[in-house]
Design a protein around this motif. Structure first.
Motif, short mmCIF file in Angstrom:
data_model
loop_
_atom_site.label_atom_id
_atom_site.label_comp_id
_atom_site.label_asym_id
_atom_site.label_seq_id
_atom_site.Cartn_x
_atom_site.Cartn_y
_atom_site.Cartn_z
N SER A 95 0.70 -1.14 -0.07
CA SER A 95 0.01 0.04 -0.16
C SER A 95 0.99 1.19 0.07
O SER A 95 1.77 1.25 0.25
N SER A 96 0.20 2.43 -0.23
CA SER A 96 0.89 3.74 -0.52
C SER A 96 -0.05 4.66 0.10
O SER A 96 -1.34 4.59 -0.25
N ALA A 97 0.61 5.90 0.76
CA ALA A 97 -0.21 6.71 1.15
C ALA A 97 -1.26 6.55 2.27
O ALA A 97 -2.33 7.01 2.25
N GLY A 98 -1.09 5.52 3.23
CA GLY A 98 -2.13 4.96 3.99
C GLY A 98 -2.22 3.41 3.85
O GLY A 98 -1.51 3.01 3.11
N ASP A 99 -2.97 2.87 4.87
CA ASP A 99 -3.18 1.35 4.82
C ASP A 99 -4.34 1.00 4.18
O ASP A 99 -5.22 1.94 3.73
N ALA A 100 -4.58 -0.24 3.74
CA ALA A 100 -5.82 -0.85 3.39
C ALA A 100 -6.63 -0.97 3.99
O ALA A 100 -7.99 -1.45 3.74
N ALA A 101 -6.62 -0.60 5.45
CA ALA A 101 -8.02 -0.66 6.30
C ALA A 101 -9.11 0.34 5.80
O ALA A 101 -8.61 1.61 5.45
N ALA A 102 -10.27 0.06 5.93
CA ALA A 102 -11.34 0.87 5.62
C ALA A 102 -11.27 2.10 6.55
O ALA A 102 -11.30 1.64 7.77
N ARG A 103 -11.61 3.20 5.89
CA ARG A 103 -11.54 4.37 6.84
C ARG A 103 -12.61 5.60 6.55
O ARG A 103 -13.33 5.30 5.46
N GLY A 104 -12.70 6.34 7.32
CA GLY A 104 -13.84 7.58 7.16
C GLY A 104 -14.56 7.86 8.23
O GLY A 104 -15.30 6.98 8.75
N ALA A 105 -14.43 9.17 8.69
CA ALA A 105 -15.30 9.38 9.97
C ALA A 105 -16.63 9.84 9.50
O ALA A 105 -16.90 10.49 8.21
N ALA A 106 -17.54 9.44 10.27
CA ALA A 106 -19.02 10.06 10.06
C ALA A 106 -19.20 11.49 9.92
O ALA A 106 -18.51 12.26 10.65
N GLY A 119 -24.29 14.22 5.33
CA GLY A 119 -24.16 13.85 3.89
C GLY A 119 -23.57 12.54 3.90
O GLY A 119 -23.19 11.73 4.82
N LEU A 120 -23.52 12.05 2.69
CA LEU A 120 -22.72 10.94 2.39
C LEU A 120 -21.40 10.93 2.62
O LEU A 120 -20.71 11.87 2.45
N ARG A 121 -20.65 9.64 2.66
CA ARG A 121 -19.10 9.63 2.97
C ARG A 121 -18.77 8.25 2.43
O ARG A 121 -19.64 7.53 1.72
N LEU A 122 -17.34 8.40 2.30
CA LEU A 122 -16.94 7.08 1.72
C LEU A 122 -16.29 6.12 2.68
O LEU A 122 -15.37 6.65 3.54
N ARG A 123 -16.45 4.90 2.57
CA ARG A 123 -15.83 3.83 3.41
C ARG A 123 -14.85 3.15 2.30
O ARG A 123 -15.44 2.28 1.32
N SER A 124 -13.69 3.29 2.45
CA SER A 124 -12.91 3.02 1.24
C SER A 124 -11.59 2.14 1.79
O SER A 124 -11.21 2.26 2.71
N ALA A 125 -11.09 1.50 0.73
CA ALA A 125 -9.79 0.65 1.01
C ALA A 125 -9.19 0.47 -0.32
O ALA A 125 -10.16 0.47 -1.30
N ALA A 126 -8.01 0.11 -0.31
CA ALA A 126 -7.24 -0.04 -1.66
C ALA A 126 -6.42 -1.36 -1.64
O ALA A 126 -5.73 -1.53 -0.53
N VAL A 127 -6.16 -1.90 -2.63
CA VAL A 127 -5.06 -2.99 -2.78
C VAL A 127 -4.34 -2.65 -3.86
O VAL A 127 -4.68 -2.23 -4.90
N MET A 128 -2.84 -2.85 -3.80
CA MET A 128 -2.06 -2.63 -4.75
C MET A 128 -1.16 -3.93 -4.97
O MET A 128 -0.56 -4.68 -4.12
N ILE A 129 -1.07 -4.39 -6.14
CA ILE A 129 -0.05 -5.33 -6.67
C ILE A 129 1.01 -5.07 -7.52
O ILE A 129 0.52 -4.62 -8.85
N PRO A 130 2.18 -5.01 -7.27
CA PRO A 130 3.22 -4.57 -8.16
C PRO A 130 3.52 -5.31 -9.26
O PRO A 130 3.24 -6.55 -9.03
N HIS A 131 4.03 -4.94 -10.27
CA HIS A 131 4.65 -5.60 -11.48
C HIS A 131 5.60 -6.59 -10.78
O HIS A 131 6.28 -6.18 -10.10
#
Length: 344
Positions: free
Chosen positions: A64-75, A78-90
């Motif tokens: 991961s980059s610029a943060g971890d893959a754990a879902a984040r987002g304070a209430a 209005g609407l908000r995003l509960r997000s996570a990302a996964v990276m697999i390098p070449h």
């Protein structure tokens, strides 16, 4: 004054590595035409999306980059995003973490992805340095930029101005405000809105020429300005799933496949991280399959190039669930929401 040789170098840096110069992009008109040939596979893929084979595993080369893959987002209101990302390098770039990067804002309102231009490696520059620094500055900037239609472009502009690394990259940034999703997309990364089992919107790619995507970069890169990014403002609803990805996903996974996969993951109760891992692992599987007519290969053949199979690349998949914030009264989507496909 810019010389002809510098222009030639800039164009070389803008292109993907030489091994793939015959390739094309996943979002060409030809790929959209090919979707009708894939509809029969959707029910099979949706079923496969619930299987263990598509889930992320501890043994996978995920970073991961610029943060971890754990879902984040304070209430928030209005609407908000509960997000996570996964990276697999070449596989050839695992030792330095690949060339993609992303950020997830701390307040649950902003996310972004970036893809470093691999051509910089040919002049001794790590292409991942620029994309990672840009996303780091974007994460900081999203806390100071006022939400609104221009917010993603402003974040991109501030991050670009603050980035000192040498290099260039594509970038896509999303900001949610109330029930509006604002986006700035530059190059061949992009985003999708999945509503139920359907594709509600997909961003087009930006290219100057064949295999020559828009990009921003350091002063010596002769790249595009952040103001060149395409901007979008779209209605979004509770229950929507947003998918941001670099071309490592879009060059190997057709849009309807990605929609079916993440929709199936959401239905089975998967977290954003699990859905992102499923999409990233599926893209990696397709990248290594030389018997599959990938979007990359299809686009190349449409232009007369001989190329078949997947395209091995860095892969980044960011999945965001659109959720109501504290005190929000999220609207239900219209009963017959039309599918919006961006014009190419």
């Amino acid at each position: 004054m810019l010389t002809a040789s510098l222009h030639k170098l800039a164009r070389a840096l803008a292109k993907r590595p030489a091994a793939f110069v015959a390739g094309a992009t996943a979002l060409t008109a030809g790929v959209w035409m090919a979707q009708s040939q894939l509809n029969a596979r959707r029910s099979t893929l949706a079923h496969a999306g619930t299987g263990d084979a598509l889930r992320g595993s501890q043994s996978s080369p995920i970073s991961s980059s610029a943060g971890d893959a754990a879902a984040r987002g304070a209430a928030l209101p209005g609407l908000r995003l509960r997000s996570a990302a996964v990276m697999i390098p070449h596989p050839a770039k695992e030792d330095r973490g690949g060339e993609d990067a992303y950020f997830i804002g701390d307040q649950g309102t902003a996310v972004g992805v970036a893809d470093g231009v691999g051509g910089w490696a040919e002049v001794g520059v790590d292409p991942g340095l620029y994309s990672r620094e840009l996303m780091g500055h974007a994460q900081v900037a999203c806390n100071s930029v006022k939400a609104g239609p221009s917010a993603p472009a402003e974040i991109l502009t501030l991050a670009h101005a603050a980035t000192a690394a040498r290099g260039s990259c594509t970038a896509c940034i999303l900001v949610i405000e109330g029930n509006e999703l604002h986006a700035a997309n530059l190059g061949d990364s992009g985003f999708m809105i999945v509503r139920g089992d359907e594709l509600a919107f997909m961003s087009p790619q930006q290219q100057h020429d064949f295999n020559f995507p828009f990009q921003i970069g350091s002063p010596d890169s002769m790249s595009d300005f952040p103001s060149a990014a395409q901007r979008f403002s779209l209605k979004t609803y509770e229950g929507d799933v947003l998918v941001l990805a670099t071309d490592g996903v879009f060059d190997n996974v057709y849009p309807d496949e990605a929609v079916s996969l993440v929709a199936a993951q959401r239905k089975r109760g998967a977290t954003p991280g699990e859905a992102a891992a499923a999409l990233a692992q599926f893209a990696r599987q397709r990248a290594g399959d030389q018997t599959h007519l990938s979007p990359f290969a299809y686009g190349a053949q449409q232009r007369g190039y001989r190329f078949f199979g997947g395209k091995m690349d860095d892969i980044t998949a960011l999945v965001a669930y659109v959720c109501p914030g504290e005190g929000a009264e999220a609207a239900d989507p219209p009963a017959d929401t039309p599918v919006a496909q961006a014009k190419l």
